[in-house]
Design an enzyme around this catalytic site. Structure first.
Site, PDB file in Angstrom:
ATOM      1  N   HIS A 260      -5.168   3.230   3.821  1.00 10.75           N
ATOM      2  CA  HIS A 260      -4.963   1.789   3.980  1.00 10.75           C
ATOM      3  C   HIS A 260      -3.618   1.497   4.651  1.00 10.75           C
ATOM      4  O   HIS A 260      -3.546   0.702   5.594  1.00 10.75           O
ATOM      5  CB  HIS A 260      -5.003   1.096   2.621  1.00 10.75           C
ATOM      6  CG  HIS A 260      -6.295   1.239   1.881  1.00 10.75           C
ATOM      7  ND1 HIS A 260      -6.468   0.825   0.579  1.00 10.75           N
ATOM      8  CD2 HIS A 260      -7.486   1.762   2.260  1.00 10.75           C
ATOM      9  CE1 HIS A 260      -7.702   1.075   0.187  1.00 10.75           C
ATOM     10  NE2 HIS A 260      -8.344   1.653   1.192  1.00 10.75           N
TER      11      HIS A 260
ATOM     12  N   ASP B  79       0.825  -1.210   0.000  1.00 12.88           N
ATOM     13  CA  ASP B  79       0.000   0.000   0.000  1.00 12.88           C
ATOM     14  C   ASP B  79       0.859   1.260   0.000  1.00 12.88           C
ATOM     15  O   ASP B  79       0.443   2.297  -0.519  1.00 12.88           O
ATOM     16  CB  ASP B  79      -0.950   0.004   1.202  1.00 12.88           C
ATOM     17  CG  ASP B  79      -2.342  -0.462   0.821  1.00 12.88           C
ATOM     18  OD1 ASP B  79      -2.826  -0.049  -0.253  1.00 12.88           O
ATOM     19  OD2 ASP B  79      -2.953  -1.230   1.589  1.00 12.88           O
TER      20      ASP B  79
ATOM     21  N   TYR C 154      -2.838  -0.273   8.863  1.00 13.09           N
ATOM     22  CA  TYR C 154      -2.055  -1.385   9.407  1.00 13.09           C
ATOM     23  C   TYR C 154      -1.234  -0.938  10.606  1.00 13.09           C
ATOM     24  O   TYR C 154      -1.034  -1.707  11.558  1.00 13.09           O
ATOM     25  CB  TYR C 154      -1.165  -1.971   8.309  1.00 13.09           C
ATOM     26  CG  TYR C 154      -1.972  -2.511   7.144  1.00 13.09           C
ATOM     27  CD1 TYR C 154      -2.879  -3.553   7.325  1.00 13.09           C
ATOM     28  CD2 TYR C 154      -1.860  -1.964   5.877  1.00 13.09           C
ATOM     29  CE1 TYR C 154      -3.642  -4.033   6.276  1.00 13.09           C
ATOM     30  CE2 TYR C 154      -2.614  -2.432   4.815  1.00 13.09           C
ATOM     31  CZ  TYR C 154      -3.510  -3.472   5.014  1.00 13.09           C
ATOM     32  OH  TYR C 154      -4.275  -3.932   3.978  1.00 13.09           O
TER      33      TYR C 154
ATOM     34  N   GLU D  67     -10.519  -1.519  -2.753  1.00 10.58           N
ATOM     35  CA  GLU D  67      -9.679  -2.103  -3.798  1.00 10.58           C
ATOM     36  C   GLU D  67     -10.513  -2.668  -4.937  1.00 10.58           C
ATOM     37  O   GLU D  67     -10.084  -2.660  -6.099  1.00 10.58           O
ATOM     38  CB  GLU D  67      -8.770  -3.201  -3.224  1.00 10.58           C
ATOM     39  CG  GLU D  67      -7.879  -2.789  -2.058  1.00 10.58           C
ATOM     40  CD  GLU D  67      -6.849  -1.719  -2.396  1.00 10.58           C
ATOM     41  OE1 GLU D  67      -6.960  -1.097  -3.472  1.00 10.58           O
ATOM     42  OE2 GLU D  67      -5.941  -1.506  -1.591  1.00 10.58           O
TER      43      GLU D  67
END
Length: 368
Positions: A123, A89, A127, A214
């Site tokens: 995105h 990403d 994480y 996505e």
């Protein structure tokens, strides 16, 4: 003579006059959303903006009990899967869209790419939100050191980026779709599997939001690829098709090694590769080509396929935010309030914050 690299404030009066005259000779056109050349641009923009979300609105800390119940081996698998997704990403947010914007057909297409670029950044950040909630700082450093050095992960990123930097405009679009619709999904397998087993539901909620984005990105950029592909001569089409299929096979060979390293310890490699082949076929379909692998949705683990559903989760605003959430109407918060709540979901920090606020109120009441 005006030097183009000098800032306007640094120019002499004569140079400023020269640059202003250059501006007058040029033309910068405003984007007109009432004059749409390609309705797909408008539809995609509206779809993407309607499903806007942020990681800070999802209470990942509610998954801490589930996380602690996982074996060390299972936690290691999830950490590596998310580390790999973070790297990919990052590539998408920092390099991919800069390249795609150069070959746009309409001004609205640029606007869509801008939206996609921002969400790829969301995105990548998501994480980190998961990592800081579930792991220690030392463990996070280990994960990122691994992402920066692991051979088969670095191969994925560098192979796609090489196409971005040195391939044709159509090849760059094709590579983008391969990453969006194929290469991401080996990393998505783990959280979707746990979701299907009623574990890590909030972590998986973030992944479902990402998958929802996505799916739109891959479809839209695949559509733009197809428009350019159909304008090629027959011989050029044949060469492009061969290149796409060869690149898919090449990336899949690397994916076999990557999946074996990530998932071999928990015995999921074969299922992950089935899932990867299924998504490679989807990438080809987005590009307008027939599938090359025999795998269909029926061959994928049904628990994972069910987790891929991007339907709305019905959660209220404060307890948990789902992938179809509506923003709630809440009372105004101060900047300090917002930063404390939005930047971290950790229980300890929330409790310390509440305690400090209570002490401040007590002192204020005492003075009054």
């Amino acid at each position: 003579m005006d030097k183009p690299n000098k800032k306007f404030i640094e120019l002499t009066a004569e140079e400023k006059a020269e640059r202003v005259e250059q501006w007058r000779k040029g033309q910068y056109n405003a984007i007109n959303w009432n004059n749409i050349e390609d309705d797909i641009d408008k539809q995609t923009w509206e779809k993407l903006t309607s499903q806007f979300w942020l990681d800070t609105r999802i209470p990942v800390s509610n998954d801490l009990d589930d996380w602690r119940m996982l074996s060390e081996e299972e936690r290691h698998v999830v950490d590596l899967a998310f580390g790999g997704l973070t790297l990919l990403d990052t590539l998408q947010s920092q390099d991919a869209l800069n390249i795609l914007r150069r070959d746009h057909r309409t001004p609205q297409e640029i606007a869509v790419y801008n939206n996609i670029e921002f969400m790829e950044t969301v995105h990548a950040k998501s994480y980190s939100t998961i990592f800081i909630t579930l792991n220690s700082t030392a463990r996070i450093d280990e994960i990122f050191n691994w992402t920066d050095t692991y051979e088969h992960l670095q191969y994925k990123a560098n192979r796609i980026n090489d196409i971005y930097q040195h391939g044709s405009a159509l090849q760059a679009k094709a590579a983008n779709v391969m990453l969006e619709t194929f290469l991401f999904y080996s990393g998505f397998f783990a959280p979707l599997w746990y979701l299907g087993n009623n574990k890590l539901e909030n972590v998986a909620e973030i992944i479902k939001l990402i998958i929802r984005d996505e799916s739109v990105h891959g479809t839209y950029i695949g559509y733009k690829f197809q428009k350019g592909y159909l304008e090629l001569k027959d011989s050029e089409r044949d060469r492009m098709k061969d290149w796409v299929f060869n690149t898919i096979y090449e990336l899949y060979e690397n994916e076999e090694k990557y999946a074996r390293y990530i998932y071999g310890s928990v015995g999921w490699t074969d299922e992950v590769l089935t899932y990867s082949r299924y998504n490679a076929n989807k990438a080809l379909q987005n590009l307008g080509f027939d599938p090359i692998f025999p795998d269909t949705a029926e061959d994928v683990n049904p628990i994972v396929m069910n987790g891929m559903s991007t339907g709305t989760s019905n959660h209220d605003f404060f307890s948990q935010v789902g992938n179809g959430y509506l923003l709630g109407n809440v009372s105004a918060m101060t900047d300090d309030d917002y930063s404390k709540w939005a930047m971290s979901n950790r229980k300890e920090q929330r409790m310390a914050y509440r305690k400090r606020k209570a002490e401040e109120r007590a002192k204020k009441n005492h003075k009054d």
